[in-house]
Scaffold this active site. Structure first.
Site, PDB file in Angstrom:
ATOM      1  NE  ARG A  19      62.990  15.330  39.516  1.00 21.01           N
ATOM      2  CZ  ARG A  19      64.050  15.164  40.297  1.00 21.01           C
ATOM      3  NH1 ARG A  19      63.917  15.286  41.612  1.00 21.01           N
ATOM      4  NH2 ARG A  19      65.243  14.889  39.788  1.00 21.01           N
ATOM      5  CG  HIS A  46      66.935  19.357  36.385  1.00 19.87           C
ATOM      6  ND1 HIS A  46      66.702  18.475  37.433  1.00 19.87           N
ATOM      7  CD2 HIS A  46      67.338  18.579  35.346  1.00 19.87           C
ATOM      8  CE1 HIS A  46      66.949  17.242  37.035  1.00 19.87           C
ATOM      9  NE2 HIS A  46      67.336  17.280  35.770  1.00 19.87           N
ATOM     10  CG  ASP A  93      64.300  14.866  36.326  1.00 22.34           C
ATOM     11  OD1 ASP A  93      63.117  14.973  36.696  1.00 22.34           O
ATOM     12  OD2 ASP A  93      65.228  14.534  37.097  1.00 22.34           O
ATOM     13  CB  CYS A 104      67.511  17.045  32.208  1.00 25.57           C
ATOM     14  SG  CYS A 104      67.957  15.428  32.880  1.00 25.57           S
ATOM     15  CB  CYS A 163      70.678  16.918  37.461  1.00 28.18           C
ATOM     16  SG  CYS A 163      70.862  16.115  35.853  1.00 28.18           S
TER      17      CYS A 163
END
Length: 223
Positions: free
Chosen positions: A43, A98, A41, A39, A101
């Site tokens: 993080r 993850h 993302d 992803c 999400c």
């Protein structure tokens, strides 16, 4: 932005020099063994997570770690995967979802992304995930439901991955292996899909079976 600029200066003075020989070799070409699909993302850091070095991973990132099936989209995902598989000859592909999400939350609650037409269109490539969750996980709610959605989406995207011609060809040859992972942000744990049990299990307990790479079984449950 200033933080990033300072980081570049520190990279040049503290990190680059000890690895200068590696980077000089990488300037001549790349030979990664693994395509890591995850992803966008902020993080998620694939290299930090796997303790890998520059040149080890060929990385594809997008919202929801989605792989449109063959012919379903004209974006860069198929081209990136084809280059990794047929051009670079990677031997493993990991699709890594993850916890928490946002894309999967948007998939579950489309009204939250209604003002984002491009996002809504992109998430249509995970419609199979949404229907599987709707029809089979009505007993879950909150974060447990999001976790189940993340897991199911990894499995759906693995199935989509198998429809891509370059991937399908290598799977028949038996020299390409697919893996489904889920990273739990708050604990640092990684769970891998185990075909024998039909569950995601801690990576430390994962027994990879190459002969079962194309199998897809799933029993109810969530991390």
């Amino acid at each position: 932005m200033q933080k990033l600029i300072q980081g570049i200066h520190r990279f040049r003075t503290e990190d680059f020099r000890p690895l200068q020989g590696l980077f000089e070799q990488l300037a001549k070409g790349q030979n990664p063994e693994t395509l890591f699909i995850t992803c966008s993302d902020s993080r998620i850091d694939p290299n930090l997570l796997t303790r890998s070095r520059p040149g080890d991973l060929f990385i594809l990132r997008n919202a929801g770690n989605i792989v449109p099936s063959h012919g379903a989209a004209s974006g860069g995902e198929a081209a990136t995967i084809e280059f990794a598989v047929a051009g670079l000859g990677v031997r493993d592909i990991i699709i890594c979802g993850h916890s928490h999400c946002g894309a999967m939350k948007g998939l579950l609650q489309p009204e939250t992304v209604a003002a984002l037409p491009a996002v809504t269109s992109w998430l249509s490539h995970a419609e199979t995930t949404r229907r599987i969750v709707r029809d089979n996980y009505g007993h879950l709610e909150g974060e447990r439901l999001v976790t189940a959605t993340v897991e199911e989406n990894v499995l759906v995207q693995l199935e989509n991955l198998r429809t891509l011609p370059a991937v399908a060809s290598r799977l028949v040859r038996g020299d390409l292996h697919l893996h489904g992972w889920v990273y739990k942000i708050e604990t640092g744990e990684v769970f891998a899909y185990d075909t024998s049990s039909g569950q995601f299990v801690p990576l430390t307990q994962y027994q990879y079976q190459p002969s079962e790479a194309a199998a897809r079984r799933r029993t109810s449950g969530a991390i």
